[in-house]
Structure formats: structure tokens, C-alpha cells
Design an enzyme around this catalytic site. Structure first.
Site, short mmCIF file in Angstrom:
data_model
loop_
_atom_site.label_atom_id
_atom_site.label_comp_id
_atom_site.label_asym_id
_atom_site.label_seq_id
_atom_site.Cartn_x
_atom_site.Cartn_y
_atom_site.Cartn_z
N GLY A 1 125.39 59.73 51.65
CA GLY A 1 124.28 60.61 51.32
C GLY A 1 124.65 61.62 50.25
CG ASN B 1 121.89 69.55 58.25
OD1 ASN B 1 121.15 70.01 57.38
ND2 ASN B 1 123.11 70.02 58.44
CB CYS C 1 129.84 70.07 56.58
SG CYS C 1 129.29 68.39 56.61
CB THR D 1 133.26 45.42 43.74
OG1 THR D 1 133.77 45.00 42.47
CG2 THR D 1 132.93 44.21 44.60
N GLY E 1 123.84 55.94 55.73
CA GLY E 1 123.88 54.93 56.78
C GLY E 1 124.28 55.46 58.14
CG HIS E 2 127.37 58.68 58.77
ND1 HIS E 2 127.70 59.75 59.55
CD2 HIS E 2 127.20 59.16 57.52
CE1 HIS E 2 127.76 60.84 58.78
NE2 HIS E 2 127.45 60.50 57.55
CD GLN F 1 120.58 64.73 59.97
OE1 GLN F 1 120.19 64.09 60.94
NE2 GLN F 1 121.87 64.97 59.76
N1 PLP Z 1 122.35 65.67 53.82
C1 PLP Z 1 122.12 65.97 55.11
C2 PLP Z 1 120.84 66.65 55.49
C3 PLP Z 1 123.08 65.68 56.08
O1 PLP Z 1 122.86 66.01 57.36
C4 PLP Z 1 124.29 65.06 55.68
C5 PLP Z 1 125.35 64.80 56.66
O2 PLP Z 1 125.52 65.53 57.63
C6 PLP Z 1 124.45 64.73 54.33
C7 PLP Z 1 123.47 65.05 53.42
C8 PLP Z 1 125.70 64.06 53.83
O3 PLP Z 1 125.65 62.68 54.14
P1 PLP Z 1 127.01 61.84 54.05
O4 PLP Z 1 127.83 62.25 55.21
O5 PLP Z 1 126.58 60.40 54.12
O6 PLP Z 1 127.64 62.16 52.74
#
Ligand code: PLP
Length: 408
Positions: free
Chosen positions: A75, A157, A331, A243, A206-207, A185
Site C-alpha cells: 500500500g 486505520n 507503525c 519482475t 493485500g495483507h 483499510q
Molecule cells: N494506508 C493505510 C490506511 C494503512 O492502514 C496501511 C497499513 O497499515 C498502509 C497504508 C500501508 O500499507 P502497507 O503495509 O501495505 O505498505
């Protein structure tokens, strides 16, 4: 300490379990189907066709066309690619509009650009109110002839609060401004249909929807000016070199298909579980409050503050029962500062430190919700017994929902 068999996982906004069907779809691409999708031979070509199918699955979930989807590594990469592409499209414009509650993937990039260009790139961070909502009049007033791009998340988030991004994108378009939304989200949790919207860029990770970590996608509306961030080979039609992470892309495609099929459950059963959890905690624990608008929210997320206790301490106690939750986003935890989202919402200092996010998924059960409702009140009461602030401000009020400050 609980082992993995007894984990009650309520931290799905941090990351999700890879769905067994997703894993099964991915596995052949680590073994027999290892060809390079760009190869001319049949062996690679069949992998190329699988990538095309995954692109359709991702596009299908958000009402896009498959060639509007670019696969990325996460993301964060999607966010950076979109914002930098928009700035390159309008080199003469210097203004970015975003919000004070964005994920660091957007917030820190914008602040970095501001610093890097010696403040030539001006960044406006829109405030939110106590419910975490934006003021659209304020938004319109912030746009100017110098604005190149607006970047506003679809859903927050930490609180799950949903922003009216479709309406905001329409306003941006009428002013000739590109619009990006970090929908990391929102995708898979609420219906999204880009076919009729004015959104130019949308980020997926994806996660967050039961695919693996390290795979993402960026939607770029057909005709939107674009410049790649990762420059290299001709992959992704020259829009992202390197790739392809084939197995993870296949996993993301499958996860999107599953999310589509489970949308009703997410917005029905999961929402009911979330509401039961939230009501159970708020009614039993005095001096507790929900952070974020009650209705305008993702169905899986609740963020609750327990006054006069530390979120970190609550998490450690929950962890002893195998309950996984989060204080602030993954984070930002690790810092002693309350999260920037809580601060932007004006959550009182005594409550901002004690905020806990519980985020559910289709894998959660009612028994798990009951377990958390059973354990958490005792944890808060125990921590408050040790809190001098609680003792002085709430003498005699412990143990019932009748807190004198009427904050629950
Ligand atoms: N944006 C939002 C709102 C998120 O909650 C997150 C991850 O917590 C991200 C971006 C970042 O995504 P990624 O972990 O795939 O880089």
C-alpha cells in the site's frame, strides 16, 4: 503466555491471516508454475494468463477495468506512486491537500516533499472534528488554482471512520485537480465502485484483506496522467518495472474474489459482533468512550479509550489472555506520544493515552467477543487501582458504569 492455538486475533487493521484458499491458489506458483510471465514460451505464458485473471479479480472488487490496475509491492508504494505521479503531471503546481489523520504512508511522504523542496510544495492537512469527520466546506476552501493533488484516505486505520471521498473527488475534478485515495483499510470491507466515481488513483494493500504481506495494487483511472515510481522493464505496461511477484499477485486476486463473496457477512455478522463488543465494553467499564463516528465507520473496527490507563499496559494484559489488539496504528506504537489521529480528533489527554483498537474479521466468533467482554473490564479495573490519577479523580466510582464524569 498463550500459544497460537488460543489466540483471539482482533488486530485485523494491522494485518490479516492469509486465507487458506488464498494460500492454496498461490502454492503452485512456487513450484510447478515458476515461469516468467514475460517469457515468450508457453510455460511463461500460462503464468501471464494467471496474472491477467488476478488483475480482473482485483478490478472486479472495486468496479474498475483490469488495465486500470497496476500491481505494486504494498500500500505504501501505491500511495507514493500516485502522489508523485500527480505532482509530475502538474509540475507548475505546488500544493497538496490531505488530512491530519492520514496513515504515515501519505502523511510522512507529504511532509517529506514539503521539506525536500524547501517548502515549495505546500501541504494543507485538513483538520477533523471530535468524531473524526472532515468538514467539506473547509475542504473546498482549501483548494486553490495551485493544488495539484488531493490525497484523502477512504477509511481511517485507527478509528475506521469513513470519509466521503467520492463527493470530494467530484469537487476536485470540477476544479481540475487529481484525486488519490488510500483505500487500504476500505477495500474488501465496504462496497467500492469506481466506475461512476471521479477518483483518479486508489491504493490497495493485500495483507489487509487476507492476502500476503508485500503485495499491493494501484488503480489509475484510464486517461489519468501517470509516471512510474519504479522505473525499469516493460512490466505492468511500463507503469512499474520489476519482475512480478507472481504468487502474491495470484493470492491478491483470490483474496479479492473472496472479499467480494463475503461483503454481506462483513457488513452483517462482523458488524453485529463489533457492535456487541463495543456496547459490552462501554456499558461495563466506567470512563470509557468510543473514538470515531458511530455510524460513518468500517463495520469491523472499534476504537475505545479507557481514561487514566495506558494503552500499552492494556495491550500487555490482553496479551496474557492471547487477545491481540492495538493502541494506535502498528507503525506509530512504540512511541509514548498519543497517536496523531487521537490528537487531531481532540481526544482529551487522559483518554488519548488509553485508546485501544479492536479490529475484527470474518474469522472472529461470538465466543471470542464474549471472552474479551469478560476479561477487559477486570484488566482496566486492576490498572486503575494502580493509577494515582484515577484514584484522585474517581474516588468511590470504581466498579460500576456510573462514572461521575459521565464519559462512557
Ligand atoms: N494506508 C493505510 C490506511 C494503512 O492502514 C496501511 C497499513 O497499515 C498502509 C497504508 C500501508 O500499507 P502497507 O503495509 O501495505 O505498505
Amino acid at each position: 503466555m498463550a500459544d497460537n492455538r488460543s489466540v483471539v486475533y482482533m488486530d485485523n487493521n494491522a494485518t490479516t491471516k492469509v486465507d487458506p484458499e488464498v494460500l492454496a491458489a498461490m502454492l503452485p506458483y512456487f513450484s510447478e508454475l515458476y515461469g516468467n510471465p514475460s517469457s515468450m514460451h508457453h510455460f511463461g505464458g500460462q503464468v501471464g494468463r494467471s496474472l491477467a485473471r488476478a488483475r480482473e479479480q482485483v478490478a472486479g472488487l472495486i468496479g474498475a477495468e483490469s488495465d486500470e490496475i497496476i500491481f505494486t509491492s504494498c500500500g505504501t508504494e501505491s500511495d507514493s506512486t500516485a502522489i508523485l505521479a500527480a505532482l509530475q503531471a502538474f509540475p507548475e503546481k505546488r500544493h497538496i491537500v490531505t488530512t491530519r489523520v492520514e496513515h504515515p504512508a501519505v502523511k510522512n511522504l507529504c511532509e517529506h516533499l514539503d521539506r525536500l523542496t524547501g517548502h515549495k510544495h505546500r501541504v494543507t492537512q485538513l483538520p477533523v472534528d471530535r468524531d473524526g469527520l472532515l468538514d467539506l466546506e473547509h475542504y473546498e476552501a482549501a483548494l486553490s488554482d495551485d493544488t495539484a493533488v488531493v490525497s484523502v484516505m477512504w477509511a481511517n486505520n485507527e478509528t475506521g471512520v469513513i470519509f466521503p471521498v467520492e463527493e470530494m473527488a467530484g469537487i476536485a475534478r470540477s476544479r481540475g485537480i487529481l484525486f488519490h485515495t488510500d483505500a487500504v483499510q476500505a477495500v474488501g470491507k465496504i462496497p467500492i465502485n469506481l466506475a461512476d466515481s471521479a477518483i483518479d488513483f486508489l491504493s490497495v494493500s493485500g495483507h489487509k484483506l487476507h492476502a500476503p504481506k508485500g503485495i499491493g495494487a494501484l488503480y489509475v483511472r484510464k486517461g489519468t496522467p501517470f509516471a512510474p515510481l519504479v522505473i525499469g522493464g516493460h512490466q505492468e505496461k511500463g507503469r512499474r518495472g520489476g519482475t512480478e511477484n507472481v504468487a502474491s499477485i495470484i493470492g491478491l486476486g483470490k483474496a479479492c474474489e473472496l472479499a467480494q463473496a463475503r461483503m454481506a457477512e462483513e457488513n452483517g455478522r462482523v458488524r453485529q459482533l463489533r457492535d456487541k463488543l463495543e456496547e459490552g465494553l462501554l456499558s461495563q467499564i466506567p470512563s470509557s468512550m468510543r473514538n470515531g463516528h458511530k455510524e460513518q465507520r468500517l463495520p469491523n473496527t472499534t476504537n475505545i479509550s479507557f481514561e487514566f490507563v495506558e494503552g500499552e499496559a492494556i495491550l500487555l494484559h490482553l496479551d496474557q489472555y492471547g487477545i491481540c489488539a492495538s493502541s494506535g496504528s502498528a507503525c506509530t506504537s512504540g512511541s509514548l506520544e498519543p497517536s496523531h489521529v487521537m490528537r487531531a480528533m481532540g481526544v482529551p489527554f487522559t483518554a488519548a493515552h488509553g485508546s485501544v483498537r479492536l479490529s475484527l474479521s470474518v474469522y472472529n466468533t461470538e465466543a471470542e467477543v464474549d471472552f474479551v467482554i469478560e476479561k477487559l473490564p477486570g484488566i482496566i479495573a486492576k490498572l486503575r487501582e494502580m493509577s494515582p490519577f484515577w484514584q484522585t479523580s474517581h474516588k468511590g466510582a470504581v466498579g460500576g458504569a456510573s462514572c461521575p464524569c459521565e464519559c462512557s
